[in-house]
Enzyme design. Structure first.
Site, short mmCIF file in Angstrom:
data_model
loop_
_atom_site.label_atom_id
_atom_site.label_comp_id
_atom_site.label_asym_id
_atom_site.label_seq_id
_atom_site.Cartn_x
_atom_site.Cartn_y
_atom_site.Cartn_z
N CYS A 47 0.86 -1.19 0.00
CA CYS A 47 0.00 0.00 0.00
C CYS A 47 0.90 1.24 0.00
CB CYS A 47 -0.88 -0.02 1.25
SG CYS A 47 -1.86 1.46 1.51
N SER A 49 0.73 3.71 1.82
CA SER A 49 1.06 4.14 3.19
C SER A 49 2.38 3.53 3.67
CB SER A 49 -0.07 3.79 4.16
OG SER A 49 -1.29 4.37 3.73
N HIS A 52 4.94 5.68 2.26
CA HIS A 52 5.03 6.96 2.97
C HIS A 52 6.04 6.87 4.12
CE1 HIS A 52 1.92 8.72 0.66
NE2 HIS A 52 0.87 8.42 1.40
N HIS A 68 0.81 -3.69 6.31
CA HIS A 68 -0.42 -3.61 7.11
C HIS A 68 -1.63 -4.13 6.35
CE1 HIS A 68 -0.31 -0.01 4.66
NE2 HIS A 68 -1.63 0.04 4.76
N CYS A 175 -6.72 -3.45 3.93
CA CYS A 175 -6.55 -1.99 3.82
C CYS A 175 -7.21 -1.42 2.56
CB CYS A 175 -5.10 -1.54 3.90
SG CYS A 175 -4.98 0.26 3.75
P1 PAD Z 1 -1.25 4.88 -5.21
O1 PAD Z 1 0.07 5.50 -5.23
O2 PAD Z 1 -1.42 3.51 -5.78
O3 PAD Z 1 -2.32 5.82 -5.94
C1 PAD Z 1 -2.22 7.22 -5.98
C2 PAD Z 1 -2.62 7.70 -7.37
O4 PAD Z 1 -2.61 9.13 -7.36
C3 PAD Z 1 -1.68 7.26 -8.47
O5 PAD Z 1 -2.43 6.63 -9.51
C4 PAD Z 1 -1.02 8.55 -8.95
O6 PAD Z 1 -0.73 8.55 -10.34
C5 PAD Z 1 -2.07 9.58 -8.59
N1 PAD Z 1 -1.54 10.94 -8.41
C6 PAD Z 1 -0.37 11.30 -7.83
N2 PAD Z 1 -0.24 12.65 -7.84
C7 PAD Z 1 -1.36 13.13 -8.44
C8 PAD Z 1 -1.82 14.45 -8.75
N3 PAD Z 1 -1.09 15.51 -8.42
N4 PAD Z 1 -3.02 14.58 -9.36
C9 PAD Z 1 -3.75 13.49 -9.71
N5 PAD Z 1 -3.37 12.23 -9.43
C10 PAD Z 1 -2.19 12.04 -8.82
O7 PAD Z 1 -1.71 4.90 -3.67
P2 PAD Z 1 -2.87 4.09 -2.88
O8 PAD Z 1 -4.07 3.98 -3.73
O9 PAD Z 1 -2.26 2.86 -2.26
O10 PAD Z 1 -3.12 5.12 -1.67
C11 PAD Z 1 -3.64 6.41 -1.95
C12 PAD Z 1 -3.57 7.29 -0.72
O11 PAD Z 1 -4.44 6.78 0.28
C13 PAD Z 1 -2.19 7.34 -0.06
O12 PAD Z 1 -1.95 8.65 0.42
C14 PAD Z 1 -2.31 6.38 1.07
O13 PAD Z 1 -1.39 6.66 2.12
C15 PAD Z 1 -3.74 6.67 1.49
C16 PAD Z 1 -4.38 5.60 2.32
N6 PAD Z 1 -5.23 5.96 3.31
C17 PAD Z 1 -5.85 5.05 4.08
C18 PAD Z 1 -6.82 5.51 5.11
O14 PAD Z 1 -7.22 4.70 5.95
N7 PAD Z 1 -7.24 6.77 5.08
C19 PAD Z 1 -5.62 3.70 3.89
C20 PAD Z 1 -4.78 3.31 2.86
C21 PAD Z 1 -4.14 4.26 2.07
ZN ZN Z 2 -2.87 0.88 3.46
#
Ligand code: PAD
Ligand code: ZN
Ligand code: ZN
Length: 375
Positions: A47, A49, A52, A68, A175
Site C-alpha cells: 500500500c 502508506s 510513505h 499492514h 486496507c
Molecule cells: P497509489 O500511489 O497507488 O495511488 C495514488 C494515485 O494518485 C496514483 O495513480 C497517482 O498517479 C495519482 N496521483 C499522484 N499525484 C497526483 C496528482 N497531483 N493529481 C492526480 N493524481 C495524482 O496509492 P494508494 O491507492 O495505495 O493510496 C492512496 C492514498 O491513500 C495514499 O496517500 C495512502 O497513504 C492513502 C491511504 N489511506 C488510508 C486511510 O485509511 N485513510 C488507507 C490506505 C491508504
Molecule cells: Zn494501506
C-alpha cells in the site's frame, strides 16, 4: 513439531534507513504474550502508506518491519485469547477494535483509541517488541508488521474470516479495498443517481470508484496524472476520466463545469494538499461532501478559507473507510465470497515475498495497482 511457546526464526523485510531498499533478514519472533496472537503470513499487499514511511512522510521508529494489508493463519495464541485459535484464517487490522473505548462504543466511530497510528511507538500495546535481529530490537508498524513470515498482533487487531477465503485476494480487505469502498458507501454515503469525482486512481482510489458504483452513482469521474490508470478505472465503474494536465484551467473548475456547478461527492485519494483543495472546491458549494482518504505528510496544512464551507459544503475524512474493523472485515470477506464485488481488477502483480523491493519499485513507477507478495 509445534512451534507454540518457542521463538521462531524466519525471514522479514527490514527497513533500516529512510529511502533505502528493504533488506531480507533473519529475525526472531517471540511467542505471543497475553491477549496476543502469532500469525504465519500467507499474502501481503503493498500500500502507498508503507511507502510513505520509506520516504519519510509518515514517521515511525526505525529499524522497522512494515506492512499492514495482509492475510495469514494463526500459529499460536497467548493467554486469554478467545476469539481466534491456531489454524484460523485471519486478516490483520491496522485500526483495531477493542470494543471497550468510547470510540468503539459509539455507533459510528471506528478510530479505536487503541490504534497505533497516532502514537507510532513502534511497539505492541505493552510498549515492547516481539521482533529482534542479531540481538537488537526491531520495531513494529501499526501493530501489524506483515512483511514478515511470522508476526505478533493483539487479538483486538485480528478478524477471523471464512476458512474458504483465498488469502492471496482477500488480503486487500485489510486496507486498500475496505478503505476505498467504505469511503464511498459508509463515510460519504453516496446516493443513487449522484455525481462523484475521485482524485487518484491507485488501489484505494479504484476501490472508491467501486463503492460509488455499488451505491448507484450516475457519474463517476476519475482524475489522475497517470493516464495509464484510466482503462482500469473505466473497467471498475468510472464513467469519465481526465488528467489535470490536459487543461490550462484548474481541474476543480473543469469538473464543476462538467457537473452543473459541482459534484455531490468528491474524494481525495492521493495525499496531497493541492488535490485535497481541488476535491473540496469541485464539490457543490451548497450540498457537496468531500472526503479526505489520502494520508498527507505530517508537516503540511491545508490553506482552508472558512468561506468554502459556509455555503453548506462538508469536509470529512476517515481511516479504513469508516468501518469498525473487527465487525466489518468478516462481512466484507463474506460479500467477496458471494461475488458482491471483485478484487482481481486491483491485483496487477503477484511476487514472492523476497522480491518486495521490486514490488515497491512498480508502485513508485506507477506501473502497478496492487502487488500481492506471497509467502
Ligand atoms: P497509489 O500511489 O497507488 O495511488 C495514488 C494515485 O494518485 C496514483 O495513480 C497517482 O498517479 C495519482 N496521483 C499522484 N499525484 C497526483 C496528482 N497531483 N493529481 C492526480 N493524481 C495524482 O496509492 P494508494 O491507492 O495505495 O493510496 C492512496 C492514498 O491513500 C495514499 O496517500 C495512502 O497513504 C492513502 C491511504 N489511506 C488510508 C486511510 O485509511 N485513510 C488507507 C490506505 C491508504
Ligand atoms: Zn494501506
Ligand atoms: Zn476501541
Amino acid at each position: 513439531m509445534s512451534t507454540a511457546g518457542k521463538v521462531i526464526k524466519c525471514k522479514a523485510a527490514v527497513l533500516r534507513e529512510l529511502n533505502k531498499p528493504f533488506s531480507i533478514e533473519e529475525v526472531e519472533v517471540a511467542p505471543p504474550r497475553a491477549n496476543e496472537v502469532r500469525v504465519k503470513m500467507v499474502a501481503a499487499g503493498i500500500c502507498r502508506s508503507d511507502d510513505h514511511v520509506v520516504n519519510g512522510s509518515l514517521p515511525t521508529p526505525l529499524p522497522v518491519i512494515l506492512g499492514h494489508e495482509a492475510a495469514g493463519v494463526v500459529e499460536s495464541v497467548g493467554a486469554g485469547v478467545t476469539t481466534v485459535k491456531p489454524g484460523d484464517k485471519v486478516i490483520p487490522l491496522f485500526v483495531p477494535q477493542c470494543r471497550q473505548c468510547t470510540v468503539c462504543k459509539h455507533p459510528e466511530g471506528n478510530f479505536c483509541l487503541k490504534n497505533h497510528l497516532k502514537t507510532q511507538r513502534g511497539t505492541l500495546e505493552d510498549g515492547t517488541s516481539r521482533f529482534t535481529c542479531r540481538g537488537k530490537t526491531i520495531h513494529h508498524f501499526l501493530g501489524t508488521s506483515t512483511f514478515s513470515q511470522y508476526t505478533v498482533l493483539e487479538e483486538m487487531a485480528l478478524a477471523r474470516v471464512d476458512p474458504a477465503a483465498p488469502l492471496d485476494k482477500v488480503c486487500l480487505i485489510g486496507c486498500g479495498f475496505s478503505t476505498g469502498y467504505g469511503s464511498a458507501v459508509k463515510v460519504a454515503k453516496v446516493t443513487p443517481g449522484s455525481t462523484c469525482v475521485v482524485f487518484g486512481l491507485g488501489g484505494v482510489g479504484l476501490s472508491v470508484v467501486m463503492g460509488c458504483k455499488a451505491a448507484g452513482a450516475a457519474r463517476i469521474i476519475g482524475v489522475d496524472i497517470n493516464k495509464d490508470k484510466f482503462a482500469k478505472a473505466r473497467e471498475v465503474g468510472a464513467t469519465e476520466c481526465l488528467s489535470p494536465q490536459d487543461s490550462a484551467r484548474p481541474v476543480h473548475e473543469v469538473v464543476a463545469e462538467m457537473c452543473d456547478g459541482g459534484v455531490d461527492f468528491s474524494f481525495e485519494v492521493i495525499g496531497r494538499m493541492d488535490t485535497m483543495m481541488s476535491a473540496l472546491m469541485c464539490c457543490h458549494e451548497a450540498f457537496g461532501v468531500s472526503v479526505i482518504v489520502g494520508v498527507a505528510p505530517g508537516s503540511q496544512s491545508l490553506p482552508l478559507h472558512p468561506g468554502l464551507l459556509l455555503g453548506g459544503r462538508t469536509l470529512k475524512g476517515a481511516i479504513f473507510g469508516g468501518f469498525k474493523s473487527r465487525d466489518s472485515v468478516p462481512r466484507l470477506v463474506a460479500e467477496f465470497m458471494a461475488k458482491k464485488y471483485a478484487l482481481d481488477p486491483l491485483i496487477t502483480h503477484v511476487l514472492p515475498f523476497e522480491k518486495i523491493n521490486e514490488g515497491f519499485d512498480l508502485l513508485r513507477e506507477g506501473k502497478s495497482i496492487r502487488t500481492v507478495l506471497t509467502f
